[in-house]
Design an enzyme around this catalytic site. Structure first.
Site, PDB file in Angstrom:
ATOM      1  N   THR A   1      21.493  -1.130  20.118  1.00 35.24           N
ATOM      2  CA  THR A   1      22.876  -1.611  19.937  1.00 35.24           C
ATOM      3  C   THR A   1      23.844  -0.870  20.854  1.00 35.24           C
ATOM      4  O   THR A   1      24.977  -1.324  21.047  1.00 35.24           O
ATOM      5  CB  THR A   1      23.338  -1.382  18.489  1.00 35.24           C
ATOM      6  OG1 THR A   1      23.364   0.034  18.250  1.00 35.24           O
ATOM      7  CG2 THR A   1      22.392  -2.032  17.494  1.00 35.24           C
TER       8      THR A   1
ATOM      9  N   ASP B   1      26.470  19.714  33.003  1.00 31.23           N
ATOM     10  CA  ASP B   1      26.105  19.463  31.600  1.00 31.23           C
ATOM     11  C   ASP B   1      26.424  20.712  30.776  1.00 31.23           C
ATOM     12  O   ASP B   1      25.761  21.750  30.903  1.00 31.23           O
ATOM     13  CB  ASP B   1      24.616  19.122  31.497  1.00 31.23           C
ATOM     14  CG  ASP B   1      24.251  18.644  30.102  1.00 31.23           C
ATOM     15  OD1 ASP B   1      23.753  17.515  29.976  1.00 31.23           O
ATOM     16  OD2 ASP B   1      24.472  19.402  29.125  1.00 31.23           O
TER      17      ASP B   1
ATOM     18  N   ASP C   1      23.498  22.099  28.537  1.00 32.08           N
ATOM     19  CA  ASP C   1      22.447  22.780  29.300  1.00 32.08           C
ATOM     20  C   ASP C   1      22.922  24.138  29.803  1.00 32.08           C
ATOM     21  O   ASP C   1      22.166  25.117  29.778  1.00 32.08           O
ATOM     22  CB  ASP C   1      22.016  21.916  30.491  1.00 32.08           C
ATOM     23  CG  ASP C   1      21.082  20.786  30.066  1.00 32.08           C
ATOM     24  OD1 ASP C   1      20.498  20.881  28.970  1.00 32.08           O
ATOM     25  OD2 ASP C   1      20.952  19.824  30.840  1.00 32.08           O
TER      26      ASP C   1
END
Ligand code: URA
Length: 208
Positions: free
Chosen positions: A107, A199, A202
């Site tokens: 979805t 990120d 990370d």
């Protein structure tokens, strides 16, 4: 419409530049995320209600102030966890809830997979924290979830925001103020903020 407050104090600008630097290692990155979170928290709590209280100094009796609000800090998993310590430095008695969201591959809608909030969250001033406000999809869903639980006093704190994310929050949740250390140019085709810092999860947890 909710305000976008860019907390661009020189100390914050300096530390955000260090966060962006590809050469900044995990330990220093974690420390900087906490420090910038503390500095943003200072501005985001400017309108907390206070009450007048009696206090006795070594010299005489006088009056002072006490914060008159219950506070909740809600990091969005996982990178939001990196900001919690910095927020607790200024608000050590705050309760901390957690929200984890993932995007359903079919979805494409965000679904919460973990949520544990303070029991009395409806009575608290809630600070939702996530270092990167990119598309705004996750933050918007987290705020929708909080509202569905009866929470009404919500602020969103991030380190770096993208125009797309701010527009999404302002459209979906016009009553929510956003506090950001830097408002960057755009998202790239992978959904990363440009210039951004990469990120955040990370870099906080050393997973890459
Ligand atoms: N999440 C991140 O960690 N970095 C970005 O640039 C966008 C989303």
């Amino acid at each position: 419409m909710g305000r976008l407050v860019i907390v661009d104090h020189p100390l914050i600008k300096h530390k955000v530049t260090m966060l962006r630097d590809i050469g900044t290692g995990n330990k220093e990155f974690r420390e900087l995320v906490e420090e910038v979170a503390t500095l943003i928290c200072f501005e985001a709590t400017r309108d907390l209600p206070t009450v007048v209280v009696d206090v006795e100094t070594p010299i005489c009796k006088t009056t002072g102030y006490a914060i008159d609000a219950k506070i909740g800090i809600v990091p969005i998993l996982r990178a939001g966890i990196g900001m919690v310590g910095g927020m607790l430095k200024l608000m050590p008695t705050a309760k901390v809830g957690h929200i984890g969201m993932y995007r359903d591959p079919e979805t494409l809608q965000p679904v919460e997979y973990y949520c544990k909030l303070p029991v009395d969250s409806q009575d608290r001033e809630i600070f939702v924290i996530d270092p990167m406000l990119a598309t705004g999809g996750t933050a918007s869903s987290a705020i929708s979830y909080l509202k569905a639980q009866g929470v009404s006093k919500i602020k969103l704190l991030c380190l770096i925001s993208a125009p797309e994310g701010v527009a999404k929050i302002q459209a979906d949740h016009p009553e929510v103020d956003i506090f950001s250390a830097s408002h960057d140019e755009r998202l790239n085709s992978h959904g990363y903020i440009v210039p951004g810092l990469g990120d955040a999860g990370d870099r906080l947890f050393g997973t890459k």
